[in-house]
Design an enzyme around this catalytic site. Sequence first.
Site, mmCIF file in Angstrom:
data_model
loop_
_atom_site.group_PDB
_atom_site.id
_atom_site.type_symbol
_atom_site.label_atom_id
_atom_site.label_comp_id
_atom_site.label_asym_id
_atom_site.label_seq_id
_atom_site.Cartn_x
_atom_site.Cartn_y
_atom_site.Cartn_z
ATOM 1 N N ASP A 1 -0.056 5.145 0.929
ATOM 2 C CA ASP A 1 -0.243 6.113 2.030
ATOM 3 C C ASP A 1 -0.149 5.433 3.390
ATOM 4 O O ASP A 1 -0.890 4.505 3.673
ATOM 5 C CB ASP A 1 -1.625 6.782 1.890
ATOM 6 C CG ASP A 1 -1.604 7.899 0.864
ATOM 7 O OD1 ASP A 1 -2.550 7.985 0.070
ATOM 8 O OD2 ASP A 1 -0.626 8.660 0.838
ATOM 9 N N ASP B 1 0.886 -1.160 0.000
ATOM 10 C CA ASP B 1 0.000 0.000 0.000
ATOM 11 C C ASP B 1 0.933 1.222 0.000
ATOM 12 O O ASP B 1 2.119 1.105 0.351
ATOM 13 C CB ASP B 1 -0.854 -0.045 1.282
ATOM 14 C CG ASP B 1 -1.480 1.289 1.606
ATOM 15 O OD1 ASP B 1 -2.242 1.787 0.760
ATOM 16 O OD2 ASP B 1 -1.174 1.852 2.679
#
Length: 298
Positions: free
Chosen positions: A46, A44
Amino acid sequence: MPDIIDQIPILSKRNVQIKNKDKLNDMLLNISKGGLKKLQIVFDFDKTITKQHEDGVPHLSSFAIFSKIPSCLNNEKYQETVRGLRLKYYPIEMDPHIPVKDKIELMEEWWNLSEKAISGLKLTQKDIDEVCLDCKPALREGCKEFFSTLNKAKVPVLVFSAGCGDIVLTILQQSNVFWPNVKVISNFLNFHDDGTITGFKDKPIHVFNKNEYAIKNTDFYNLVEDRNNAIVLGDSLGDASMAQGMEHCQNVLKIGFLYEHIEDALPQYLDTFDIVLVDDQTMDVPRAVFDFIRNYHC
Ligand SMILES: Nc1nc2c(ncn2[C@@H]2O[C@H](COP(=O)(O)O)[C@@H](O)[C@H]2O)c(=O)[nH]1
Ligand SMILES: [Mg+2]
């Protein structure tokens, strides 16, 4: 059965939480037996590649960075809209007491309204380059070294983000981690010839649909068809499903970074991730796991 966990000392640190040690042990053994040629890694972006906080100050998400571009910053209507959306939906996203199934429709709402809010804004890649240089979000400690190691080891890396893809890609490039083995799947902006944004290039990717629908028939999917082991790293519960689209994966090791609502959220994170890292702003544990796999000789 050899006890792998004991051979990776960092896994015994206090902020490393593991619910099912036997399952983790089996998973680590199977992935190590497969070796690097069978491995792929899905990150991922952020608050996973970037830090969750810097000395207690929460980090900006890629959409938050996007909203600091001058033509966005000076657009009162846009600022008011996205501020209101974030105030309404972010607490829902992070609320450990709301079941994920009840969050999905609300996250779809957030991303659809976000897409509506950015449509009509006018900006250039130069604006994006400059705002990323100004905001300079900190990658987790050890992230640059980790990405360099993965590139040298020719392990395919997917950065799978529900954030703003143009910002994500620019930050990876500016941070010198966008190596040839790295692919990005995210919400990339679609532009008119005059630089006006018309929306996202594809159907919005939000935090709870980062799975098969977005990954099938992509370059990355074809690149990793013969790699049946994966390590998945994320900060949101939805990130744990990022390898769901790769049904050929036999072993998926899920590493979760937990920082908000630690006490309330920990049980759910322990049920969702094989390893939960509590307030860890480094890539130390993922790198130690990778090093073990790389050096394993059965
Ligand atoms: N400040 C804003 N943050 C937003 C908005 N829409 C989504 N988000 C956040 O982005 C991350 C998703 O990125 P990922 O790389 O972690 O998948 C998500 O956690 C949201 O909180 C927005 O409009 N403004
Ligand atoms: Mg995230």
